[in-house]
Design an enzyme around this catalytic site. Structure first.
Site, short mmCIF file in Angstrom:
data_model
loop_
_atom_site.label_atom_id
_atom_site.label_comp_id
_atom_site.label_asym_id
_atom_site.label_seq_id
_atom_site.Cartn_x
_atom_site.Cartn_y
_atom_site.Cartn_z
CG HIS A 84 -0.56 0.31 2.50
ND1 HIS A 84 -0.26 -0.64 3.44
CD2 HIS A 84 -0.34 1.50 3.10
CE1 HIS A 84 0.12 -0.05 4.56
NE2 HIS A 84 0.08 1.24 4.38
CG ASP A 222 0.29 -4.02 2.81
OD1 ASP A 222 0.87 -3.56 1.81
OD2 ASP A 222 -0.51 -3.37 3.50
CB SER A 653 2.65 1.70 6.50
OG SER A 653 1.46 1.23 7.03
N1 ARG Z 1 -4.64 0.42 7.47
C1 ARG Z 1 -3.32 0.41 6.92
C2 ARG Z 1 -2.71 1.83 6.99
O1 ARG Z 1 -3.27 2.69 7.61
C3 ARG Z 1 -3.29 -0.19 5.57
C4 ARG Z 1 -4.02 0.54 4.49
C5 ARG Z 1 -3.99 -0.06 3.12
N2 ARG Z 1 -4.94 -1.14 2.91
C6 ARG Z 1 -6.23 -1.00 2.51
N3 ARG Z 1 -6.96 -2.06 2.40
N4 ARG Z 1 -6.77 0.18 2.23
O2 ARG Z 1 -2.01 2.30 6.14
N1 ASP Z 2 -1.29 1.37 7.97
C1 ASP Z 2 -0.62 2.48 8.63
C2 ASP Z 2 0.41 3.17 7.73
O1 ASP Z 2 0.25 3.22 6.54
C3 ASP Z 2 -0.03 2.05 9.90
C4 ASP Z 2 -0.99 2.26 11.03
O2 ASP Z 2 -1.72 3.25 11.02
O3 ASP Z 2 -0.96 1.44 11.95
O4 ASP Z 2 1.33 3.80 8.17
#
Ligand code: ARG
Ligand code: ASP
Length: 735
Positions: A84, A222, A653
């Site tokens: 991502h 990921d 991330s």
């Molecule tokens: N929650 C994670 C972060 O804040 C991963 C986001 C990407 N994945 C998704 N399914 N949108 O970055």
């Molecule tokens: N998924 C998040 C990021 O892209 C990490 C988090 O918020 O825990 O940095």
């Protein structure tokens, strides 16, 4: 030596390691918590992690594209980050013919690696506490406004930064910590030729999609792989064929023995922002106004976009990146509200504030007695403005794209006379024309229009009268209150929603062009949204924000002075931090226990053939069926993800999760839904970060994609760092 030695950061290291694993520590201060880290299981020294004189782990940590973290995993500049985090780059390289999002991408050799203009990789050369070169030199607080103070700090900081990088190719900034109670100089080196090397198909890299996002148990691979290129002198250079793979000062050994529940773990990266010390008034605003409103706006646009993406492949590719960025924060806020309520954060803040005032009274600190009532009054004024601002951001930056797109024509339209006078109009118009294909490639006018229609009623119902864009009066005046009809009218009459029409407009004589645009309904609507925000909201919002900042500086300083026994760490601010804890599961809710590990068996359990989120590539199913895991499997299963109790936030991330010896065991990419309040309040029982197991990454690279040559570049370690005779080891990374 200055007599005003800093002071507040020192509290960080003097105070005891308190509640389990809360905290994002500055790498320069690790010496102060080295003992605690050793007790927790670390087997190397603080100097191994961060050193300015020798190679250290920090030399393998990369700020990736400004928003994520990545880490160096080979001596040839190979870096690992999340799928991502590489998503925009992968999408940019994708088309219907070469759909790398869907099918994955693996460069066969270095010549096949793809350049990504604009993508950067930044290393930290050093960080230094410069508080005593800033604070004593700010003009007396009493007659300095926040803006004047910022100005003064800015000048002092610039001089320090300039001096720090004289004669080098580095960059430097001075950044505030703890609401401007302390300052650090940060010297960096930025590489600008960063190429895409490999990415799994979305069915692995985004497996589970938004349904599983922020959730445990998780089965997402990921990750994506890039390579940093440098000039022949190993220094940053503009993207070019003449560049060569960057030779890093340190690259992380990749551990494939895995980590067991209870093993020491740490994470090193660039957490974006936390709000650990907010007042109850601010928490009240987040919990009861900001989050609910933003959730409502995004639910409305996601309904539209998700349906459109399901209906055809072209829209799916066009909107993939936009959808992901809208839905990610949306889901996080939902979890945050739930978490803050469960932890009774608002009540706790109020209790702490009562104690704070008590202490201040006992100590006769009138300055501190007043700060909370001041914050209360400031928030009463601030909330309507912040609401108007949130709505503007949701509407214009995350809503219909046409409003922001139209804003890109502002200079050419409003200032055409000046531009013509300066002989610059044509060049500017050509620049705009050249940008059109990029925008329209991912734009679907029908989807955009539906998003506009979905958001407008929510926006109108919630925006304070003082922040209303004047243009919205037309809805009642000309359309009988029917906002859908107003939107239809905008899109029907505008030249901006169609590539050929706006391209033709840009070919007109300047005067004609400007007249056409100035009367264009979408352009006018866009101007009105921006104008109301810029004139009626932003100035007051910024002024109040400044006054809150001043009060928070005093409030937080008071906390640190009056509670020396408490552990303080400066809120995340996109600077390099380290958190430590262990690999462990959690008890997120009554009666619910989360294990720490998931395996490929779970991928198969979740498999829904043909589903956009839960389909599984055939090749992966075959490998699972034949248990063809190479040396990455464990007892006939393939590890996929694990959780650890490391305090993380957005920006972490792509951060490396390291074992007791500083070897890579996982790649951080998320938190569990029950953790998302950790930006405001961390809970050691509930908060867990989610990582892809390095064994799954290597398995996908090697067995799934057949890109063994990449694994061959890495240094693999096959023993568990926490096993064996305990004790500190000598790390052979110093040079
Ligand atoms: N929650 C994670 C972060 O804040 C991963 C986001 C990407 N994945 C998704 N399914 N949108 O970055
Ligand atoms: N998924 C998040 C990021 O892209 C990490 C988090 O918020 O825990 O940095």
């Amino acid at each position: 030596m200055s007599t005003r030695r800093p002071l507040l950061i020192a509290f960080l290291i003097l105070s005891q390691w308190g509640s389990a694993h809360e905290g994002m520590w500055l790498p320069t201060l690790l010496k102060g918590i080295e003992g605690d880290m050793h007790t927790a299981g670390l087997r190397i020294t603080a100097e191994d992690i961060y050193s300015i004189n020798n190679g250290s782990i920090k030399d393998a940590i990369v700020h990736f594209g400004g928003g994520c973290t990545a880490e160096v995993i080979s001596k040839q500049g190979l870096i690992l980050t999340n799928h991502h985090c590489g998503f925009s780059a992968i999408q940019e390289q994708s088309s219907l013919e070469n759909d790398y999002l869907k099918n994955g991408f693996w460069a066969k050799d270095k010549a096949g690696e793809l350049r990504n203009p604009g993508l950067t990789a930044t290393f930290i050369i050093r960080m230094e506490d410069v508080t005593d070169r800033i604070l004593p030199n700010i003009p007396a607080e009493a007659n300095t406004t926040e803006a004047q103070r910022r100005d003064a700090v800015g000048k002092l900081g610039e001089a320090i930064a300039k001096e720090a990088i004289a004669g080098t190719h580095y960059q430097a900034v001075v950044r505030p910590f703890n609401y401007g109670n302390s300052y650090f100089l940060i010297v960096t080196e930025t590489f600008r030729d960063v190429r895409l090397v490999g990415a799994p198909p979305s069915a692995i890299g985004k497996f589970g999609g938004d349904t599983d996002n922020w959730m445990w148990p998780r089965h997402t691979g990921d990750f994506s792989i890039f390579r940093i290129y440098a000039g022949p002198d190993n220094k940053p250079a503009e993207p070019s064929d003449a560049n060569v793979p960057f030779v890093p000062r340190h690259s992380l050994p990749v551990n494939i023995a895995g980590a067991n529940e209870g093993d020491f773990a740490m994470i090193f990266g660039f957490p974006g922002s936390t709000q650990r010390y907010l007042s109850s008034y601010a928490v009240d605003y987040v919990l009861n106004t900001a989050d609910p409103l933003r959730i409502k706006m995004r639910s409305a646009s996601l309904d539209v976009i998700d349906a459109a993406m399901r209906s055809n492949d072209k829209t799916r590719i066009q909107y993939a990146d936009k959808q992901a960025s809208i839905s990610n924060a949306w889901k996080k806020w939902i979890g945050e509200v739930r978490g803050l309520k469960e932890l009774r954060t608002l009540d706790r803040k109020r209790e702490q504030e009562a104690l704070y005032i008590d202490r201040a009274l006992k100590l006769g600190r009138t300055d501190l007695q007043e700060v909370l009532p001041t914050l209360k009054n400031l928030y009463a004024e601030y909330v309507p403005l912040a609401t108007a601002r949130d709505l503007f951001v949701e509407m214009v930056y995350y809503g219909p794209e046409i409003l922001r797109f139209a804003d890109g024509f502002r200079e050419l339209t409003e200032e055409h006379v000046r531009l013509v006078g300066e002989g610059k109009f044509e060049a500017k118009a050509a620049e705009r024309s050249a940008a059109l294909p990029g925008f329209f490639k991912d734009y679907d006018v029908e989807v955009d229009k539906r998003v506009f229609k979905a958001l407008l009623p929510i926006y109108r119902a919630s925006v304070p009268v003082s922040g209303q864009p004047a243009v919205l009066k037309e809805i009642d005046a000309r359309f009988n209150g029917d906002s859908d009809a107003w939107v239809d009218d905008l899109y029907t009459r505008s030249v901006l929603v169609n590539e050929a029409s706006i391209a033709a407009a840009l070919r007109l004589k300047p005067k004609k062009y400007a007249k056409l645009l100035a009367n264009d309904p979408v352009y006018k609507a866009s101007r009105s949204f921006f104008k109301s925000f810029l004139e009626q909201v932003r100035p007051q919002h910024a002024a109040l924000g400044d006054r809150i900042e001043t009060a928070m500086r005093t409030y937080v300083k008071g906390m640190m002075e009056m509670e020396p026994e408490r552990t303080f760490w400066p809120d995340a601010n996109s600077t390099l931090r380290l958190s430590y804890g262990k690999v462990e599961g959690s008890t997120p809710r009554d009666g619910v226990v989360y294990g720490a590990h998931t395996t490929l068996d779970g991928v198969v359990e979740k498999h829904i053939p043909g589903d956009a989120e839960f389909d599984v590539p055939k090749r992966l199913l075959e490998l699972q069926a034949t248990k063809d895991f190479g040396e990455y499997g464990v007892n006939g299963t393939m590890p996929v993800c694990f959780t650890s109790s490391l305090h993380t936030t957005g920006g972490n991330s792509g951060s490396p999760v390291l074992n007791a010896k500083g070897e890579l065991i996982g790649l951080n990419f998320d938190r569990t839904w029950e953790s998302t309040m950790s930006d405001i309040q961390f809970d050691p029982d509930k908060c867990r970060n989610i990582c892809v197991d390095t064994r799954y990454i290597l398995f996908v690279v090697d067995k799934f994609a057949g890109a063994k040559h990449l694994v061959d570049e890495m240094e693999l370690v096959r023993t568990n760092a926490s096993a064996g005779i305990p004790g500190i080891i000598q790390l052979p990374i110093h040079r």
